[in-house]
Design a protein around this motif. Sequence first.
Motif, PDB file in Angstrom:
ATOM      1  N   UNK A 195     -12.396   1.498 -13.303  1.00 27.73           N
ATOM      2  CA  UNK A 195     -12.106   1.857 -12.021  1.00 27.73           C
ATOM      3  C   UNK A 195     -10.640   1.545 -11.638  1.00 27.73           C
ATOM      4  N   UNK A 196     -10.239   0.277 -12.039  1.00 27.69           N
ATOM      5  CA  UNK A 196      -8.729   0.026 -11.670  1.00 27.69           C
ATOM      6  C   UNK A 196      -7.929   0.786 -12.393  1.00 27.69           C
ATOM      7  N   UNK A 197      -8.262   1.149 -13.409  1.00 30.43           N
ATOM      8  CA  UNK A 197      -7.400   2.277 -14.483  1.00 30.43           C
ATOM      9  C   UNK A 197      -7.162   3.337 -13.761  1.00 30.43           C
ATOM     10  N   UNK A 198      -8.471   4.219 -13.220  1.00 29.23           N
ATOM     11  CA  UNK A 198      -8.247   5.398 -12.670  1.00 29.23           C
ATOM     12  C   UNK A 198      -7.576   5.188 -11.214  1.00 29.23           C
ATOM     13  N   UNK A 199      -7.759   3.939 -10.592  1.00 24.86           N
ATOM     14  CA  UNK A 199      -7.095   3.931  -9.272  1.00 24.86           C
ATOM     15  C   UNK A 199      -5.566   4.053  -9.510  1.00 24.86           C
ATOM     16  N   UNK A 200      -5.127   3.297 -10.547  1.00 24.44           N
ATOM     17  CA  UNK A 200      -3.705   3.446 -10.880  1.00 24.44           C
ATOM     18  C   UNK A 200      -3.211   4.781 -11.604  1.00 24.44           C
ATOM     19  N   UNK A 201      -4.172   5.481 -12.084  1.00 27.97           N
ATOM     20  CA  UNK A 201      -3.587   6.610 -12.693  1.00 27.97           C
ATOM     21  C   UNK A 201      -3.614   7.676 -11.501  1.00 27.97           C
ATOM     22  N   UNK A 202      -4.404   7.366 -10.501  1.00 27.62           N
ATOM     23  CA  UNK A 202      -4.344   8.362  -9.229  1.00 27.62           C
ATOM     24  C   UNK A 202      -3.146   8.263  -8.485  1.00 27.62           C
ATOM     25  N   UNK A 203      -2.842   6.734  -8.112  1.00 28.07           N
ATOM     26  CA  UNK A 203      -1.576   6.585  -7.671  1.00 28.07           C
ATOM     27  C   UNK A 203      -0.343   7.187  -8.265  1.00 28.07           C
ATOM     28  N   UNK A 204      -0.202   6.949  -9.601  1.00 29.09           N
ATOM     29  CA  UNK A 204       0.842   7.589 -10.347  1.00 29.09           C
ATOM     30  C   UNK A 204       0.964   9.096 -10.294  1.00 29.09           C
ATOM     31  N   UNK A 205      -0.273   9.728 -10.275  1.00 29.49           N
ATOM     32  CA  UNK A 205      -0.350  11.144 -10.320  1.00 29.49           C
ATOM     33  C   UNK A 205      -0.023  11.467  -8.721  1.00 29.49           C
ATOM     34  N   UNK A 206      -0.404  10.925  -7.790  1.00 33.24           N
ATOM     35  CA  UNK A 206       0.007  11.265  -6.431  1.00 33.24           C
ATOM     36  C   UNK A 206       1.441  11.192  -6.269  1.00 33.24           C
ATOM     37  N   UNK A 207       2.414  10.087  -6.801  1.00 35.26           N
ATOM     38  CA  UNK A 207       3.717   9.965  -6.783  1.00 35.26           C
ATOM     39  C   UNK A 207       4.306  11.162  -7.339  1.00 35.26           C
ATOM     40  N   UNK A 208       3.879  11.755  -8.602  1.00 37.49           N
ATOM     41  CA  UNK A 208       4.588  12.711  -9.295  1.00 37.49           C
ATOM     42  C   UNK A 208       4.329  13.964  -8.502  1.00 37.49           C
ATOM     43  N   UNK A 209       3.259  14.159  -7.980  1.00 35.37           N
ATOM     44  CA  UNK A 209       2.781  15.393  -7.268  1.00 35.37           C
ATOM     45  C   UNK A 209       3.425  15.485  -5.962  1.00 35.37           C
ATOM     46  N   UNK A 210       3.914  14.574  -5.326  1.00 36.72           N
ATOM     47  CA  UNK A 210       4.407  14.452  -4.053  1.00 36.72           C
ATOM     48  C   UNK A 210       5.481  13.546  -3.875  1.00 36.72           C
ATOM     49  N   UNK A 211       6.721  14.026  -4.285  1.00 34.59           N
ATOM     50  CA  UNK A 211       7.959  13.210  -4.543  1.00 34.59           C
ATOM     51  C   UNK A 211       8.494  12.527  -3.094  1.00 34.59           C
ATOM     52  N   UNK A 212       8.132  13.459  -1.963  1.00 29.90           N
ATOM     53  CA  UNK A 212       8.489  13.049  -0.823  1.00 29.90           C
ATOM     54  C   UNK A 212       7.531  13.329   0.621  1.00 29.90           C
TER      55      UNK A 212
END
Length: 127
Positions: free
Chosen positions: A18-35
């Motif tokens: 679960x924690x792995x996927x949460x961190x992966x989701x946060x990283x993915x959101x950061x790259x999809x939405x830079x600002x």
Amino acid sequence: MAERKVFVWAFLLKISVIIHYIMRSIMQIKTLEPYNETLSYKENTLYDILIIEDSQFVNDAIKKELEKLGHRCDQATRLDDALELMAEKKHAFIILDLNLPDAYGEELFFSIIRHSEAKIIILTSEQ
């Protein structure tokens, strides 16, 4: 006793996944939405994260791992606590369990969408 050890091990493995996927989701959101106008998602940025999960064990495990990475976490196990924390502070991410004991998580989900710019990560299970 062996069955209990296997169950505890399997449960801890699920928490780490679960924690792995949460961190992966946060990283993915950061790259999809830079600002975003009110919240910036940049590399190596530390975030305010609200964890809304009724299981204190799961809530604490997620908080511990996110804080190891430097993120600031607030915790709620009930709807009232979550609403109070959301009113006090803007969170970049909200980790939401849909099966809360005192509310329907779906209602809270739609309320968050209407009143917050936070990105929502849904964490839920059937019992």
